[in-house]
Design an enzyme around this catalytic site. Structure first.
Site, PDB file in Angstrom:
ATOM      1  N   ASP A 228       0.813  -1.225   0.000  1.00  0.00           N
ATOM      2  CA  ASP A 228       0.000   0.000   0.000  1.00  0.00           C
ATOM      3  C   ASP A 228       0.845   1.274   0.000  1.00  0.00           C
ATOM      4  O   ASP A 228       0.382   2.342   0.422  1.00  0.00           O
ATOM      5  CB  ASP A 228      -0.959   0.024   1.202  1.00  0.00           C
ATOM      6  CG  ASP A 228      -1.980  -1.101   1.147  1.00  0.00           C
ATOM      7  OD1 ASP A 228      -2.300  -1.544   0.036  1.00  0.00           O
ATOM      8  OD2 ASP A 228      -2.443  -1.532   2.214  1.00  0.00           O
ATOM      9  N   GLU A 229       2.084   1.183  -0.474  1.00  0.00           N
ATOM     10  CA  GLU A 229       2.966   2.353  -0.500  1.00  0.00           C
ATOM     11  C   GLU A 229       3.335   2.761  -1.919  1.00  0.00           C
ATOM     12  O   GLU A 229       4.216   3.587  -2.116  1.00  0.00           O
ATOM     13  CB  GLU A 229       4.247   2.051   0.301  1.00  0.00           C
ATOM     14  CG  GLU A 229       4.031   1.791   1.780  1.00  0.00           C
ATOM     15  CD  GLU A 229       3.566   3.023   2.527  1.00  0.00           C
ATOM     16  OE1 GLU A 229       3.878   4.144   2.077  1.00  0.00           O
ATOM     17  OE2 GLU A 229       2.886   2.870   3.562  1.00  0.00           O
TER      18      GLU A 229
END
Length: 284
Positions: A228-229
């Protein structure tokens, strides 16, 4: 006329736009659209250009070679040229949630998404009937802790067999391994059910509700090995208040997920995204 899209980024220097457009003109091309951006802090130049050529594929290949040696190398450019009329092949990864899948396939059937969807891959059988209703092949590859590496190898082989250009995780509830992700850099699009980086985890709407938030959101981003980065492509929010319950949050969130994911797909397909430093430039 052959329509092409050219994406460029390099250190900012004087004369880049003139050099590129004059080169296209000299090669009997016509620039029909151009947009550029300069990151002043990094001194980085970004440009998206659309042009037309009255040439066949062989001559366009020679153009690319000449552009690289006569222009790109002089500016140390990172550049890509795409055939605007060619529809990229998209593979959809799904699990049990159907809202994003229905939305994408509906837009696809209506001609709104300029892609080909030759395969839907899932770790569950639940959504096969949806694929069948749209006459798209559905491949079930079950995943457990014990067979994850083998399952991903089968997924990768399937993607190669169908010559897939990019992947969309339409609420695919599995974490992809670094080995998988590294084979498709900036070619895996995910939809995250929150306005990153707030409220991560399995029940983001419950967490948001407990905090009494006044907005909820959704985020679409490219997948990297850092969960999720990855570089963010699109985000959207909607206002909520004390009158809304958790189910309201979920329904509003699902609407946002569909909208944000479809926008991200369009940006990618229309070659409007440039990735740098784990961020994106999204051209209009």
């Amino acid at each position: 006329m052959k329509k092409t899209t050219l994406l460029i980024n390099c250190l900012d220097k004087k004369g880049i736009i003139a050099t590129v457009t004059n080169f296209i003109l000299a090669k009997k091309g016509n620039t029909v659209y151009i947009e550029q951006h300069i990151d002043r802090e990094l001194g980085e130049f970004f440009m998206r250009l659309e042009c037309e050529f009255d040439q066949d594929e062989e001559k366009l290949a020679l153009f690319k070679e000449s552009f690289n040696t006569q222009v790109a190398e002089n500016y140390n450019m990172h550049w890509e040229m795409y055939n605007t009329e060619k529809k990229p092949k998209l593979a959809l990864f799904v699990s049990k949630y159907s809202h994003c899948l229905y939305d994408i396939l509906g837009r696809y059937a209506a001609g709104e998404l300029k892609v080909k969807i030759p395969i839907i891959i899932s770790n569950h059988e639940d959504l096969r009937h949806i694929a069948d209703s749209f006459n798209i092949p559905f491949k079930h590859i079950p995943i457990t802790k014990e067979n994850k590496q083998q399952a991903e190898a089968e997924q990768i082989e399937t993607l190669k067999d169908y010559k897939i250009d990019f992947i969309v995780l339409a609420r695919y509830m599995q974490i992809l391994s670094s080995n998988f992700v590294d084979q498709f850099p900036n070619k895996i699009i995910n939809i995250h059910h929150s306005f990153l980086p707030a409220f991560p985890g399995a029940k983001p709407y419950h967490s948001a509700y407990e905090r009494g938030v006044k907005i909820i959101g959704a985020t679409s981003h490219y997948v990297t090995s850092d969960l999720d980065e990855g570089p963010i492509i699109e985000q959207e929010v909607v206002r909520v208040s004390h009158i809304h319950n958790v189910q309201d949050f979920i329904l509003k969130g699902r609407d946002l997920e569909k909208i944000v994911l479809s926008r991200a797909i369009k940006h990618h397909v229309e070659r409007k995204v440039l990735v740098y430093n784990n961020k994106t430039v999204i051209f209009s």
